[in-house]
Scaffold this active site. Sequence first.
Site, PDB file in Angstrom:
ATOM      1  CE1 TYR A   1      -3.364   2.838   0.340  1.00  0.00           C
ATOM      2  CE2 TYR A   1      -2.144   3.485   2.293  1.00  0.00           C
ATOM      3  CZ  TYR A   1      -3.094   3.757   1.334  1.00  0.00           C
ATOM      4  OH  TYR A   1      -3.765   4.958   1.347  1.00  0.00           O
TER       5      TYR A   1
ATOM      6  CD  GLU B   1     -18.111   3.286   2.343  1.00  0.00           C
ATOM      7  OE1 GLU B   1     -17.657   2.648   1.373  1.00  0.00           O
ATOM      8  OE2 GLU B   1     -19.273   3.700   2.391  1.00  0.00           O
TER       9      GLU B   1
END
Length: 252
Positions: A151, A188
């Site tokens: 990531y 989210e």
Amino acid sequence: MRKTAFITGSTSGIGKATAELFAKHNIRLVLCGRRKERLEELELKLSGITDVFTLDFDIRNKREVIEAINSLPDNFSNIDILINNAGNAHGMDTFDKASMDDWEAMLDINVKGLLYVTKAILPGMISKNSGQIINIGSTAGKEVYPKGNVYCASKYAVDAINKAMRIDLNPFSGIRVGAVNPGLVETEFSDVRFKGDKEKAKKVYQGFSPLKPEDIAEIIHFAITRPPHVNIADLVVMPSAQASSTIINKGT
């Protein structure tokens, strides 16, 4: 002159908040995402305020990206502002235990998707020597943290692409390129990273006041409303309680 903005990942979080704020300022919107129902809901909500056109496609699919952008009607095809917001994180494991499927998902969306969309929209900006591109990065693109591995790598790539894009497009004086790199924003994001484990996701934001999507939307709007000679090239923003990716004051 009224402007048109193209926003990826517009069905939630920063993308949605940006769309809502832009609509209030009478900016014409092209909203993109994979969740068709959410796109339709957002279109219904905002179409009473501004002109809205939605594109439902998978940013990871180069053919779909090109076909979707080429399908824009004339009154939405002249893009003035591109917000490369779509991105996500999958999993949080050490390098040896991480899933390669998770790696591919992050690289496909966070890096390749950004490249595909920009490549498709850029010719229009170059032809008129006018436009602004804002890439949504992350503090994860400024420092690597434990279990962040790929990531972080994907966001480091966004940081490099932002810099390279600004250099390569410098001959086109009317095109501005910059990045906004948020720290912890309550969206989210963690639900996706922890694959639906809402309790685990909720704990990420407990004990302090995280940024809200609206905070980032306001910064993006500030960037696009600067005079033509001003470019917000690379901005890092964190909640007051955050000092780095791993240092967060959560009280006692």
